[in-house]
Design an enzyme around this catalytic site. Structure first.
Site, PDB file in Angstrom:
ATOM      1  N   GLU A   1       0.827  -1.211   0.000  1.00  0.00           N
ATOM      2  CA  GLU A   1       0.000   0.000   0.000  1.00  0.00           C
ATOM      3  C   GLU A   1       0.864   1.265   0.000  1.00  0.00           C
ATOM      4  OE1 GLU A   1      -2.694  -0.743   3.318  1.00  0.00           O
ATOM      5  OE2 GLU A   1      -4.024  -1.850   1.973  1.00  0.00           O
TER       6      GLU A   1
ATOM      7  N   ASP B   1      -8.329  -8.951   4.126  1.00  0.00           N
ATOM      8  CA  ASP B   1      -8.066  -7.808   4.995  1.00  0.00           C
ATOM      9  C   ASP B   1      -9.098  -7.684   6.105  1.00  0.00           C
ATOM     10  OD1 ASP B   1      -7.013  -5.531   6.006  1.00  0.00           O
ATOM     11  OD2 ASP B   1      -7.447  -4.256   4.282  1.00  0.00           O
TER      12      ASP B   1
ATOM     13  N   GLU C   1     -12.394  -2.074  12.196  1.00  0.00           N
ATOM     14  CA  GLU C   1     -12.457  -1.386  10.909  1.00  0.00           C
ATOM     15  C   GLU C   1     -13.609  -1.902  10.046  1.00  0.00           C
ATOM     16  OE1 GLU C   1      -8.834  -1.659   8.666  1.00  0.00           O
ATOM     17  OE2 GLU C   1      -9.687  -0.619   6.928  1.00  0.00           O
TER      18      GLU C   1
HETATM   19  C1  GCU Z   1      -6.123  -2.082   5.949  1.00  0.00           C
HETATM   20  C2  GCU Z   1      -6.436  -0.707   6.474  1.00  0.00           C
HETATM   21  C3  GCU Z   1      -5.266   0.204   6.346  1.00  0.00           C
HETATM   22  C4  GCU Z   1      -4.023  -0.430   6.944  1.00  0.00           C
HETATM   23  C5  GCU Z   1      -3.784  -1.795   6.331  1.00  0.00           C
HETATM   24  C6  GCU Z   1      -2.645  -2.567   6.970  1.00  0.00           C
HETATM   25  O1  GCU Z   1      -6.010  -2.062   4.561  1.00  0.00           O
HETATM   26  O2  GCU Z   1      -7.545  -0.188   5.771  1.00  0.00           O
HETATM   27  O3  GCU Z   1      -5.582   1.407   7.003  1.00  0.00           O
HETATM   28  O4  GCU Z   1      -2.931   0.375   6.744  1.00  0.00           O
HETATM   29  O5  GCU Z   1      -4.933  -2.579   6.487  1.00  0.00           O
HETATM   30  O6  GCU Z   1      -2.943  -3.552   7.648  1.00  0.00           O
HETATM   31  O7  GCU Z   1      -1.496  -2.209   6.806  1.00  0.00           O
END
Ligand code: GCU
Length: 675
Positions: free
Chosen positions: A284, A363, A391
């Site tokens: 990400e 996730d 979340e």
């Molecule tokens: C999810 C979450 C993110 C977080 C990511 C992670 O995608 O939405 O905010 O950074 O998990 O576990 O790194």
């Protein structure tokens, strides 16, 4: 409402959670000897002193004349593994012998839990009180996704639903650490032994903690140390460049190696019992070894070798996938990613690397199969990662008691029989490599810690299940209720009525049959059925007028089922054997496909969504009977959140049902109103 620090100073506006003074009544009236030395033993002594001062007992420094003896370390005879304790009856004196300071703290709280609703003599007669007690999971860790400053999109705590960070304010450590002390006390009481104090997404400000922020980190580490907890930092793989001024972060570059070696030495010089680093790399947008054509074993071992001389651990996250996918590309399957990236690296990670694997392949969804990585890496230390912060399970606005979800997945048998997920994490799997459990914490500056007061139970459950994953979730809830509210059968019954089925209820009114991701992109709260359908995130359900679901079979789909060992690779592959609750995770089926439970997919969506809203209404009614039975502020906050849950559940119901009716044209067999 106030809590109080172990030093006795009151902290305004902090709810005592599961450690109100009343919870210590069972030991407070006794003569309690605490024997041993060290920081954590002193914490035990402080707890006993406070309880006995309040309830009329006495703190003793030798066993003579005591009703309860707590002995640590050197004084404990026999062989006890680290962090373990033994409870025995000597004449009519209860003696807790602990391997070390933290074990003494765990022993104290073992007695407190058992006496919260009864006296010591009655506790002695209960199954599970006497005998040796040892943690099933050596690592029992909470990660905080806290930023030092307020992030423009995410707020201060990423995916936080409970106010701001309890650690950080305006780029530095808070002056008032009263809450941190209370938090460390809560964590120590349920045997958490590690925390990471900043977000896995490491922004520029947080990257500098590693070098310029060590005084602040040392202050936090001191607060946690008194409760047997080691402190960790999330670090950026690009730190040699962003913090160190080098031109590269290549894991095979000598200057990069030297930089990490120096950085680690400086951290441990300042904090000798520092735990180690948490790393989110090539994930990400976070930097990682792929930029240099290196793999994740190269990356993890770079840091592992820098921290090894100091006894440090590197928690390397397996959450690596392509988040810039083309939704038209049906050959890429995000669920495959962790296994594809990491399984081939099994055996290449250094001993002080723990691979931190999310429990499911996607996730933290309400329902996912267990990650196939768990069964695929016998020569690697694996920690399973859970999300206490809700979340995708109602964001601490909805009641969603996660104990049952965690019990189910920790008890899942990746090979069909024998070894469980908890066994693999605890080092009792095929390769015998021990690590444990990690979870994303759900606390903040909120007066109840967790936004939704009942979400305190999720934090408690994580610690308890990390200690003993075989504990029935319902027993864990009993413990939490007894500690939090005292022994009150009506309150206990009401909370079971409201919470026991709340995960299934949440599943009922949200994304069906394991399909996942029907939330509003960005904040992830509330329904948006097609919200992620044409995005780059790899989270699709592929609904059209004929059907819905992701074909992950080997026969016609992405082949993901092939990542599982027998029996699951075939159980999931075949429609005849795939469990209903995971059907749409593994298969694309017509709306008219009939489930094992005997109704079509479309009808299932209607039924569960109506049922889910009814269940939430029943929860709200049940909670209303608790007015005057629990403290008013607690009652009121839960009642307010239930009102929002009732609204939210209706929104989910109406959007899901309408979507399915419009797409499929299948009418509701019961003729209920669909919009
Ligand atoms: C999810 C979450 C993110 C977080 C990511 C992670 O995608 O939405 O905010 O950074 O998990 O576990 O790194």
């Amino acid at each position: 409402m106030t809590g109080s620090t172990t030093s006795g100073a009151a902290v305004a506006d902090v709810h005592p959670a599961w450690l109100p003074d009343r919870a210590f009544a069972g030991i407070g009236g006794l003569r309690v000897a605490v024997i041993g030395d060290g920081d954590v033993v002193q914490t035990v002594r402080d707890e006993v002193e406070r309880a006995t001062a309040r309830f009329g007992g006495a703190l003793l420094h030798a066993a003579e004349g005591a009703d309860l003896v707590l002995v640590a370390a050197a004084q404990a005879p026999g062989q006890l593994a680290p962090e373990s304790f033994d409870v025995a009856l000597d004449e009519d004196v209860v003696v807790v012998r602990a391997a070390d300071g933290p074990a003494l703290l765990y022993g104290l709280h073992h007695v407190v839990r058992h006496t919260a609703a009864r006296d010591l003599a009655a506790a002695v007669g209960r199954t599970g009180f006497l005998g040796v007690h040892a943690p099933a999971e050596p690592i029992r860790m909470l990660d905080h996704w806290d930023n030092l400053t307020v992030h423009p999109v995410m707020g201060q705590v990423e995916r936080g639903y409970s106010g701001d960070s309890i650690f950080w304010l305006d780029g530095r450590l808070r002056d008032d650490l009263g809450r941190v002390e209370e938090y460390a006390r809560l964590l120590g009481s349920m045997a958490i032994n590690r925390v990471a104090v900043n977000n896995v997404n490491v922004h520029a400000v947080e990257a500098h903690l590693l070098t310029d922020g060590l005084d602040d980190v040392a202050t936090l580490a001191a607060a946690f140390r008194r409760h047997g907890i080691r402190t960790h930092l999330s670090v950026s793989f690009a730190a040699p460049m962003t913090v160190g001024g080098l031109a590269t972060s290549d894991p095979l570059d000598d200057d990069v190696r030297a930089w990490w070696t120096r950085a680690a030495a400086a951290v441990w010089a300042r904090i000798p019992d520092f735990g180690g680093f948490v790393v989110k790399a090539d994930s990400e947008g976070q930097p990682g070894p792929f930029a240099y054509g290196r793999d994740h074993a190269d990356g993890a071992n770079l840091l592992a070798r820098a921290v090894a001389p100091h006894g440090g651990t590197v928690f390397w996250r397996a959450f690596v996938y392509n988040h810039t996918q083309d939704w038209r590309d049906r050959s890429t399957d995000r669920a495959r990613a962790a296994y594809d990236h990491f399984a081939p690296l099994d055996g290449r990670f250094d001993d002080n690397v723990v691979l931190q694997v999310k429990y499911g392949p996607m996730d933290f969804q309400t329902r996912e199969p267990v990650s196939p990585v768990v069964a695929a890496m016998p020569r690697t230390r694996l920690a399973v990662e859970l999300q206490v912060t809700q979340e995708y399970t109602g964001q601490q606005k909805h009641v969603c008691w996660l104990g049952p979800q965690w019990s189910e997945l920790l008890g899942f048998r990746p090979w069909g029989a024998g070894t469980t997920v908890a066994d693999v994490a605890g080092g009792h799997g095929p390769g015998g490599r021990a690590a444990g459990l990690v979870a994303v914490s759900n606390v903040g500056t909120d007066e109840f810690w967790t936004g939704h007061p009942l979400a305190q139970a999720n934090l408690y459950a994580f610690g308890r299940l990390a200690w003993d994953p075989t504990l029935p979730a319902t027993d864990v809830l009993d413990e939490w209720v007894d500690l939090t509210f005292g022994a009150d059968d009506d309150v206990r019954d009401a909370l079971h009525d409201v919470m026991d089925e709340s995960w299934h209820t949440y599943e009922d009114y949200t994304a069906p049959l394991g399909v996942g991701f029907m939330v509003r992109p960005g904040h992830h709260y509330g329904p948006d059925v097609d919200g992620y359908e044409y995005t780059p995130w790899g989270t699709y359900h592929f609904a059209d007028r004929d059907g819905i679901g992701v074909d992950r079979t080997r026969a016609t789909g992405t082949g993901y089922t092939g990542q599982y060992p027998e029996p699951w690779r075939d159980v999931y592959e075949r429609l005849e054997t795939c469990p209903d609750e995971l059907l749409l995770f593994f298969h694309h089926v017509p709306w008219t496909h009939v489930l094992h439970r005997g109704v079509s997919v479309a009808q299932h969506v209607y039924d569960t969504h109506f049922r889910g809203v009814d269940a939430v209404d029943a929860m709200a009614e049940r909670w209303a009977t608790m007015q005057g039975r629990v403290p008013d502020p607690f009652f009121d906050r839960v009642a307010q959140r239930l009102t929002e849950q009732q609204r939210g559940a209706r929104e989910w119901r109406d959007q899901l049902n309408t979507y399915v009716l419009r797409k499929s044209g299948v009418p509701d067999a019961h003729g209920r109103r669909i919009h």
